[in-house]
Design an enzyme around this catalytic site. Structure first.
Site, PDB file in Angstrom:
ATOM      1  N   ASP A 343      58.750  -9.352 -54.859  1.00  0.00           N
ATOM      2  CA  ASP A 343      58.669  -9.499 -56.107  1.00  0.00           C
ATOM      3  C   ASP A 343      59.220  -8.243 -56.614  1.00  0.00           C
ATOM      4  OD1 ASP A 343      58.464 -10.206 -58.746  1.00  0.00           O
ATOM      5  OD2 ASP A 343      56.288  -9.921 -58.875  1.00  0.00           O
ATOM      6  N   ASP A 611      51.531  -9.801 -55.256  1.00  0.00           N
ATOM      7  CA  ASP A 611      50.459  -9.442 -55.770  1.00  0.00           C
ATOM      8  C   ASP A 611      49.623 -10.413 -56.753  1.00  0.00           C
ATOM      9  OD1 ASP A 611      51.763  -8.469 -57.726  1.00  0.00           O
ATOM     10  OD2 ASP A 611      50.880  -6.462 -57.977  1.00  0.00           O
ATOM     11  N   ASP A 615      52.433 -15.516 -56.470  1.00  0.00           N
ATOM     12  CA  ASP A 615      52.941 -15.321 -55.266  1.00  0.00           C
ATOM     13  C   ASP A 615      52.373 -15.849 -54.168  1.00  0.00           C
ATOM     14  OD1 ASP A 615      54.895 -13.286 -55.785  1.00  0.00           O
ATOM     15  OD2 ASP A 615      53.267 -11.915 -56.365  1.00  0.00           O
ATOM     16  N   ASN A 704      45.729  -6.231  -6.971  1.00  0.00           N
ATOM     17  CA  ASN A 704      46.040  -6.951  -8.138  1.00  0.00           C
ATOM     18  C   ASN A 704      45.322  -5.999  -9.238  1.00  0.00           C
ATOM     19  OD1 ASN A 704      47.837  -8.849  -8.287  1.00  0.00           O
ATOM     20  ND2 ASN A 704      46.366 -10.516  -9.294  1.00  0.00           N
ATOM     21  N   ASP A 708      46.565  -3.570 -12.120  1.00  0.00           N
ATOM     22  CA  ASP A 708      46.464  -3.756 -13.407  1.00  0.00           C
ATOM     23  C   ASP A 708      45.832  -2.559 -14.356  1.00  0.00           C
ATOM     24  OD1 ASP A 708      47.451  -6.293 -14.116  1.00  0.00           O
ATOM     25  OD2 ASP A 708      45.639  -7.413 -13.093  1.00  0.00           O
TER      26      ASP A 708
END
Length: 869
Positions: A343, A611, A615, A704, A708
């Site tokens: 806007d 706002d 809207d 693994n 990680d």
């Protein structure tokens, strides 16, 4: 009165309360028209709880522990632990607890990290949400208070007006032209009018004297008693089903796509590994456990932890820039945004409207026009916008505020976005009544039959209409926002007025407002453009004002499409028109929503910033809705992101943080999927040619887990400037391409490692299998750790692009742990063996070749695909 525990009970209670007289209803809730007593509030909060709907009870200790321990990775670990306990302890001649204890410890470590990160993320999210509050006018002990919505209790008397979210299930005691948007509950797009009548209703949503939590007031005003709050409301009773229908954004859809791809590969690769190992080894139990473990190896187990941590960190970073994230996954969409629809008022302008002109129909200054505009603005009960405030301030300077005591409001016709005007009916001290209307010029002219011209009320001829319109256009083209004022004295003597009474009005003049552009707006728009974000203005203002402001802030005004044009165009025509249009004027809320949708259908990721009440539809439609802390309740509730300052410069920081967050996540996903995929292909190749398992299940699980852990610093990693210059989009095909390319390269390097272990070092018998397994174990972890730094940037790592200290620490720690395991007697604890130091030389050489090979191929990949991350 009892709390309601189920959906049918809520419906029955609402139907019952809709039929009670006001006196009986107030008696039932131990309330009055003056509200409940202030001293009763705490007791009622204790009885009914805070006025909050818990969509998912994720904050309990039990739920968090469940999430931390119960996931595919840990389930497989538990299965492997049970089988290991049976084979190594229950049926073994010599009991060996080491592997079982190791696997259980792995589960605990993984779960503790997950629990800790989730708790931190939840705490951060709660702190951020506390910075955003919705307020409500409530009457207690006959005094009007402004309180947080979460502190509203059953029995409270609340005052409601345009823009308010209804704070619970309520029964309307007084209404004035009250229209409510119930689309969230019923799907009905048109506002529903509410009354105070008592009558029979077939369904709950048809009750027209009841308002539901989660709906909002479009126009009008009301006084109501709160019947239920929080989970005891109609909305709360169906919250879980509503929550499950929440649309996923592109990031969440992308994560789902990657998960589906990995599951498909799991179903393909795991049976292959199982049958190959049964054929080569002959032990189906060991082969089954190994195949199940492979399924874990293909899954990026830390993805939930990394994702949550990265998004939470991004939200915290954005909060430091006065940007509050309500939905964590919207951070990524923020970074992906390439069109920002906004806007005009308050975003491009100073948000401080000044009344510059008050003039009669011929353009002469007239205090009479200010007087009528003041009476209209002051006596209307709806949401007073900046224009009303500007009129009232100017009238006070001109000492017109004494008029407040000389008039009494008898009725009003509230503003709505279809009519674009509002009216009040006033009676003065002498008993004279008049209707005063203020609104958009075209809409006011459409209801006027007369004009007050040079002090004479005469018929509004086409010639006079053109003269009046010329006055409007001259000031409008000068950048003033102009509204028209009309009135009439000949009105009926009944007490209720409607839109039909806005006819045969007398045009008396105009009021003109100045909302100057922000000095920072042009700079912010230029900055967004440098980051690949086009700013498009969608405003309800007229073309003249909008063009004037947009030109000053650097927005292209060559093409301007109005609301009338939008209605004329088909969707296909509008798709073409929007491609080179950056300004849309005189739009209604639904027209704004349609323009946003058309931009999306053209393949754009659209953000919308607004706002106001008008809207709400485009905020819902946009990929990421952005509002401000001073917005009306419905706008804040609809938005994904809330700005503590209504400033485009804040958005620039948000876009940058969104792209950094997305890049960090993309780094992890590409590393984890390509590395895990490459390892699994390597396992299949090794299983075909080796007379033993290339690694034991416990080795794969530990490898693994360490891989990680090495990436646990990824949410804090630095991001190269190149990655934030353009919008980032989720590209599942690109991730698959990356996974195949670098996964297969990883496999080639693994095969070279196999060749060295088998032919050069002589680990080529079943008796020496543990050396082979240990050698590949250490190479797999170190190569995966090294590739973190190679893949995280398109540049030369450590020299042209430096990792964050957190990532350096996490990777260095894993390297150190791995070397300690591989080259000390600790290896035995993990069913490995201590490797000879001569292997360290081969290992360094292999890793150097790996680094050079990846760096060369990285350049080829970038040249071929025109992208990296």
């Amino acid at each position: 009165m009892k709390k309601t525990d189920n959906f049918n009970g809520v419906e029955a209670l609402l139907l019952e309360n809709s039929k009670l007289s006001v006196d009986k209803l107030l008696e039932k809730y131990n309330s009055s028209l003056d509200g409940i007593s202030v001293v009763d509030v705490d007791d009622r909060i204790e009885e009914y709880g805070k006025n909050i709907i818990d969509l998912k009870d994720n904050n309990t200790l039990g739920h968090k522990l469940k999430e931390a321990f119960i996931n595919p990775f840990n389930i497989v670990l538990f299965i492997v632990a049970i089988i290991t306990y049976i084979t190594d302890v229950v049926i073994a001649t010599e009991k060996d607890y080491a592997t079982f204890i190791l696997i259980v410890s792995t589960v605990l470590i993984s779960a503790i990290i997950s629990f800790n990160q989730q708790t931190k993320s939840d705490n951060a999210a709660r702190k951020l949400k506390k910075m955003i509050t919705n307020k409500m006018e409530v009457i207690r002990d006959g005094v009007q208070y402004t309180v947080d919505i979460e502190n509203i209790v059953p029995g409270d008397i609340v005052k409601l007006s345009s823009g308010d979210m209804i704070p619970g299930d309520v029964r309307f005691l007084e209404v004035k032209d009250l229209f409510i948007d119930q689309a969230a509950l019923t799907g009905e797009s048109n506002p529903v009018e509410k009354f105070t009548d008592l009558r029979e209703y077939e369904t709950v949503t048809d009750i027209d004297n009841i308002g539901f939590m989660g709906t909002n007031i479009v126009s009008g005003s009301s006084k109501a008693i709160v019947l239920a709050t929080g989970n005891n409301t109609y909305f709360g009773s169906m919250a879980k089903s509503l929550y499950s229908m929440t649309d996923k954004n592109s990031f969440e859809i992308g994560i789902d796509d990657i998960t589906k791809i990995l599951i498909k590969f799991m179903f393909i690769l795991v049976p292959i590994v199982l049958f190959v190992n049964i054929f080569t080894i002959g032990n189906w139990v060991s082969s089954l456990v190994f195949a199940i473990t492979i399924a874990v190896g293909l899954t990026p187990e830390m993805l939930p932890v990394i994702t949550t941590t990265t998004l939470a960190k991004g939200a915290i970073e954005m909060s430091k820039k006065k940007t509050i994230v309500k939905r964590l996954s919207s951070i990524q969409t923020f970074g992906q945004m390439n069109i920002l629809c906004t806007d005009k008022t308050g975003t491009l302008t100073e948000d401080e409207v000044i009344l510059e002109k008050y003039m009669d129909a011929s353009g002469k200054e007239s205090l009479r026009i200010l007087k009528h505009a003041f009476l209209n603005s002051y006596f209307q009960t709806g949401l007073k916008n900046l224009i009303d405030v500007a009129i009232i301030r100017r009238a006070e300077k001109e000492n017109l505020n004494v008029l407040k005591e000389q008039y009494k409001r008898e009725d009003e016709i509230p503003f709505d976005f279809a009519r674009r005007r509002m009216s009040v009916v006033l009676r003065d001290e002498k008993g004279k009544r008049q209707l005063i209307t203020k609104g958009a010029v075209d809409e006011i002219l459409s209801i006027c039959s007369y004009i007050d011209y040079d002090g004479n009320v005469i018929e509004l001829t086409d010639e006079l209409r053109k003269k009046a319109y010329k006055v409007y256009e001259e000031h409008n083209n000068d950048g003033l926002r102009v509204l028209a004022v009309a009135q009439k004295n000949e009105i009926h003597d009944v007490n209720t007025f409607s839109v039909q009474d806005e006819s045969n009005m007398v045009l008396i003049g105009f009021v003109g407002f100045l909302d100057p552009p922000k000095e920072s707006a042009k700079q912010a728009i230029d900055a967004l453009k440098r980051y690949g974000v086009d700013t498009v203005v969608l405003t309800g203002d007229s073309e003249g004002v909008a063009i004037k402001v947009c030109k000053k802030v650097g927005i292209d005004t060559k093409n301007c499409i109005t609301g009338k044009d939008v209605d004329k165009f088909t969707d296909e025509e509008l798709k073409e028109k929007v491609k080179d249009c950056h300004l849309f004027a005189k739009l209604s809320p639904l027209q704004k929503q349609r323009v946003v949708r058309i931009f999306q259908e053209n393949g754009n990721t659209v953000g919308y910033m607004g706002d106001g009440i008008n809207d709400s539809p485009p905020l819902k439609q946009a990929d990421v809705g952005i509002s401000v802390d001073t917005a009306v309740d419905i706008a804040k509730e609809t938005a994904d992101i809330i700005l503590l300052e209504k400033d485009l410069n804040v958005l620039e920081e948000g876009v940058i943080n969104g792209r950094k967050t997305f890049t960090r996540l993309l780094k992890y996903i590409k590393m984890a999927t390509s590395g895990n995929f490459g390892n699994m292909i390597s396992v299949i190749i090794a299983s075909i040619f080796l007379p033993f398992l290339p690694m034991l299940p416990v080795h794969i699980l530990i490898q693994n887990l360490l891989n990680d852990f090495a990436q646990i610093g990824m949410p804090f990693d630095n991001v190269d400037d190149d990655y934030i210059k353009k919008p980032k989009t989720w590209d599942t095909k690109g991730i698959k391409r990356f996974m195949f390319n670098f996964g297969l390269i990883s496999t080639v390097l693994d095969v070279i490692c196999f060749v060295i272990l088998w032919f050069v070092l002589g680990y080529n018998t079943v008796e020496k299998a543990v050396f082979f397994q240990s050698g590949w174990f250490v190479f797999g972890i170190l190569s995966q750790t090294l590739i973190i730094h190679l893949i995280r940037t398109s540049k030369v790592p450590f020299i042209e692009s430096k990792s964050s200290s957190q990532l350096l620490i996490s990777t260095f720690a894993v390297v150190l742990i791995t070397l300690v395991i591989a080259f000390t007697n600790i290896a035995v604890v993990f069913d490995l063996t201590k490797m000879p130091y001569q292997y360290l030389g081969w290992l360094v050489g292999l890793l150097f070749i790996y680094m050079v090979f990846i760096q060369i191929y990285k350049k080829i990949y970038i040249k071929r695909n025109k992208e990296w991350l």
